[in-house]
Design a protein around this motif. Structure first.
Motif, mmCIF file in Angstrom:
data_model
loop_
_atom_site.group_PDB
_atom_site.id
_atom_site.type_symbol
_atom_site.label_atom_id
_atom_site.label_comp_id
_atom_site.label_asym_id
_atom_site.label_seq_id
_atom_site.Cartn_x
_atom_site.Cartn_y
_atom_site.Cartn_z
ATOM 1 N N GLY A 3 -17.541 5.721 3.960
ATOM 2 C CA GLY A 3 -16.416 5.933 3.044
ATOM 3 C C GLY A 3 -15.880 7.349 3.076
ATOM 4 O O GLY A 3 -16.431 8.236 3.722
ATOM 5 N N THR A 4 -14.789 7.543 2.356
ATOM 6 C CA THR A 4 -14.194 8.868 2.212
ATOM 7 C C THR A 4 -15.101 9.710 1.329
ATOM 8 O O THR A 4 -15.575 9.218 0.318
ATOM 9 C CB THR A 4 -12.848 8.757 1.470
ATOM 10 N N GLU A 240 -5.345 8.937 -7.741
ATOM 11 C CA GLU A 240 -4.980 7.656 -7.122
ATOM 12 C C GLU A 240 -4.781 6.650 -8.246
ATOM 13 O O GLU A 240 -5.677 6.451 -9.070
ATOM 14 C CB GLU A 240 -6.101 7.166 -6.193
ATOM 15 N N HIS A 243 -6.092 2.008 -8.881
ATOM 16 C CA HIS A 243 -7.407 2.002 -8.239
ATOM 17 C C HIS A 243 -8.458 1.771 -9.323
ATOM 18 O O HIS A 243 -8.637 2.616 -10.198
ATOM 19 C CB HIS A 243 -7.712 3.348 -7.578
ATOM 20 N N THR A 259 -17.350 1.461 -5.114
ATOM 21 C CA THR A 259 -16.462 0.428 -4.575
ATOM 22 C C THR A 259 -15.230 0.406 -5.463
ATOM 23 O O THR A 259 -15.341 0.296 -6.690
ATOM 24 C CB THR A 259 -17.123 -0.964 -4.630
ATOM 25 N N GLN A 262 -7.985 -1.455 -4.879
ATOM 26 C CA GLN A 262 -6.594 -1.006 -5.026
ATOM 27 C C GLN A 262 -5.694 -2.238 -5.122
ATOM 28 O O GLN A 262 -5.754 -3.118 -4.260
ATOM 29 C CB GLN A 262 -6.180 -0.157 -3.817
ATOM 30 N N ALA A 271 -6.439 -3.445 -1.129
ATOM 31 C CA ALA A 271 -7.546 -2.927 -0.316
ATOM 32 C C ALA A 271 -8.783 -2.775 -1.183
ATOM 33 O O ALA A 271 -8.679 -2.598 -2.401
ATOM 34 C CB ALA A 271 -7.170 -1.558 0.266
ATOM 35 N N THR A 272 -9.941 -2.871 -0.552
ATOM 36 C CA THR A 272 -11.188 -2.510 -1.223
ATOM 37 C C THR A 272 -11.739 -1.296 -0.479
ATOM 38 O O THR A 272 -11.953 -1.353 0.730
ATOM 39 C CB THR A 272 -12.187 -3.670 -1.204
ATOM 40 N N LYS A 273 -11.901 -0.193 -1.215
ATOM 41 C CA LYS A 273 -12.269 1.069 -0.570
ATOM 42 C C LYS A 273 -13.666 1.499 -0.981
ATOM 43 O O LYS A 273 -14.128 1.155 -2.063
ATOM 44 C CB LYS A 273 -11.301 2.187 -1.005
ATOM 45 N N GLU A 274 -14.271 2.295 -0.126
ATOM 46 C CA GLU A 274 -15.516 2.944 -0.517
ATOM 47 C C GLU A 274 -15.267 4.445 -0.588
ATOM 48 O O GLU A 274 -14.727 5.041 0.338
ATOM 49 C CB GLU A 274 -16.604 2.634 0.503
ATOM 50 N N ILE A 275 -15.618 5.035 -1.699
ATOM 51 C CA ILE A 275 -15.394 6.466 -1.885
ATOM 52 C C ILE A 275 -16.726 7.103 -2.270
ATOM 53 O O ILE A 275 -17.408 6.617 -3.183
ATOM 54 C CB ILE A 275 -14.327 6.715 -2.967
#
Ligand code: FDA
Length: 504
Positions: A3-4, A240, A243, A259, A262, A271-275
């Motif tokens: 992830g980011t 963001e 989110h 998790t 967005q 989208a599903t992002k990992e940060i």
């Protein structure tokens, strides 16, 4: 972990979150804020950013098919609610079995929809509620700092006495006075100079056009215009929107992995992002932060969390009630939506009450006096994780509000007796009901300071994890809560940034 990666993440953009992000930014820490609601900066087809209270559209509500105004009825008729399309609107009502909680959604959280009443609590009660916090420090440093950050200002009392727009408040003050009760002016984050210009026609109307719970198009200095603007101005903070943080876990090296879903404003998953981050600050509000931590504890992704997570919740003793005045005592068709006065009977040992004198923005004469009473109710609720629904459920029963209703009733019985007036029974839904005891505006607690966290909001059981919002306050503060939430966040952020963030 993938992830980011960002050094610090702040979840939410309400009071606690905004202050924390501002101070992180000033300390030079790159910080990402994640907000499930939208940014309210672009006008809709009607030229306004927010919709009004009397003609609500989809911008009013968080994914509902019908608006859910707290005062939905008049003479038991459902007059003000409207069918709408589901949308990422600004006001949400989260329904639990026996309690509904109103919250703001969007950049600025509750500051977008609230009445702006900026009240510093009585010191003796603050000390009673949060005995482990140094009150000297709070009242000399952090309350003044919070008031400055939020740009709190006071009404011109000469104008208050003259203007049509506060006739309703003056009528209520006189009637309280007849019962031997004292009222006090309440500071606000609404720009009172702007309101005076609204009254004389030199500025566009917002408070004087009944705008408040679905957003103010003018006049109100919500967090996006104060603290969050300053946070972005540090050049270190980004936000963001749309989110929503769903899950939190921690890697072996201590990094947090979120998790995040967005969506677009119509609710479509984009989208599903990992940060990933080193320092994680939860400012998602009493409901939001508590739910994230409960889910993490119960699903085992943050196994060290304390059994205290979920406990100590209360609605700040909120009870709404209304009185009917005599026809010779009109409250006015013109009512400012921003409250200016409160009845202060907090010293009454039989049942302390601080009652905000609220407006009924009908645009016509109603002869109604409306109040949001804040009472001292010792009852507390508990959040439990419902695995089937993957959400936090609130264990709170209607009868737990009996002490709050009794205190409000005792005060307004006095007002009615002194003025030969009666309650209104037709304003709170379909039942015959004089006291609204099934919803609140002031959710507090769930991750109580000194119990679920240390004395500075550090979550027990996991390093570099913090709670920074209304969930720290154990269910009651005796006045409208956002100044206290902000001041506590100022205090905690100062300590934590110095000891944990910039030192590491
Ligand atoms: P707050 O609720 O402000 O912010 C939390 C934010 O986190 C929200 O923007 C939410 O969308 C976001 N979020 C939640 N979960 C998330 C997730 N999983 N991922 C990403 N984002 C998430 N108080 C007062 O002092 N004076 C007043 O006059 C009023 N009047 C009033 C009127 C009305 C109608 C309401 C609803 C409320 C008030 N209040 C008030 C209460 C006040 O607004 C409230 O106490 C504060 O906004 C709480 O601040 P917090 O920082 O705790 O969270």
């Amino acid at each position: 972990l993938g992830g980011t990666f960002v050094p610090a993440v702040v979840v939410g953009t309400g009071y606690g979150a905004a202050v924390t992000a501002l101070r992180l930014g000033e300390a030079g820490v790159p910080t990402l804020m994640l907000e499930m609601g939208r940014l309210w900066n672009r006008p809709g087809p009607d030229g306004s950013i927010f919709c009004g209270m009397l003609k609500p559209d989809k911008r009013s509500s968080w994914f509902k098919t019908r608006t859910e105004a707290p005062l939905g009825s008049f003479l038991w008729l459902d007059l003000v609610n409207r069918d709408i399309d589901p949308y990422a609107g600004v006001l949400d009502r989260v329904d639990f079995d026996q309690m509904s909680v109103y919250v703001g959604r969007g950049v600025g959280g509750g500051s977008l929809v609230n009445g702006g009443m900026a009240v510093t609590p009585r010191r003796s009660y603050f000390e009673e509620v949060l005995p482990q916090v140094d009150a000297d420090e709070m009242y000399t440093t952090y309350f003044p700092r919070a008031n400055a950050t939020l740009r709190v200002n006071s009404i011109d009392q000469g104008w208050f006495e003259r203007t049509d727009w506060y006739r309703f408040a003056r009528v209520s003050r006189e009637q309280a006075g007849n019962a031997g009760l004292r009222t006090t002016f309440v500071p606000n984050v609404y720009d009172w100079d702007h309101m005076r210009r609204e009254a004389d026609g030199s500025a566009p109307k917002s408070a004087l056009a009944g705008e408040v719970i679905y957003g103010n198009n003018h006049g109100k200095v919500s967090l996006d215009k104060s603290c969050l603007a300053a946070a972005l101005g540090t050049g270190k903070v980004t936000i963001e929107t749309l989110h929503q943080v769903r899950t939190i876990r921690q890697g072996n090296d201590g990094t947090y992995l979120l998790t995040v879903e967005q969506k677009d404003a119509d609710g479509e998953l984009l989208a599903t992002k990992e940060i990933a981050c080193r320092h994680l600050f939860l400012g998602a509000g009493s409901l939001g932060s508590t739910e994230l931590l409960l889910r993490a504890r119960e699903t085992g992704t943050l196994p060290g969390l304390s059994p205290e997570i979920g406990r100590g919740w209360g609605p700040n003793g909120n009870i709404m009630t209304a009185r009917a005045n005599h026809v010779w005592n009109p409250t006015g068709a013109h009512q400012s939506s921003i409250p200016a006065l409160g009845i202060d009977d907090w010293d009454n040992p039989a049942g302390p009450v601080f009652a905000e004198i609220a407006l009924l923005p009908a645009g016509i004469e109603t002869w109604v006096s409306l109040y949001l009473a804040i009472t001292k109710n010792p009852e507390r609720g508990t959040f439990v994780y419902d695995a089937a629904k993957d959400r936090a459920d609130l264990r709170w029963t209607r009868d737990q509000n009996t002490p709050a209703v009794a205190a409000a009733k005792s005060l307004f019985d006095r007002v009615n007796a002194a003025n030969a007036t009666v309650y209104r029974y037709d304003l709170f839904g379909k039942q015959i009901k004089a006291f609204a005891d099934d919803f609140c505006y002031h959710p507090l607690g769930g991750c109580v300071l000194g119990k679920a966290t240390d004395a500075y909001g550090r979550v027990a059981g996991h390093r570099n994890l913090y709670v920074t919002d209304g969930s720290l306050i154990p269910g009651s503060i005796g006045v409208n809560p956002f100044v206290t939430i902000t001041a506590l966040a100022e205090r905690n952020a100062e300590r934590v940034i110095k000891e944990d963030v910039t030192a590491s």
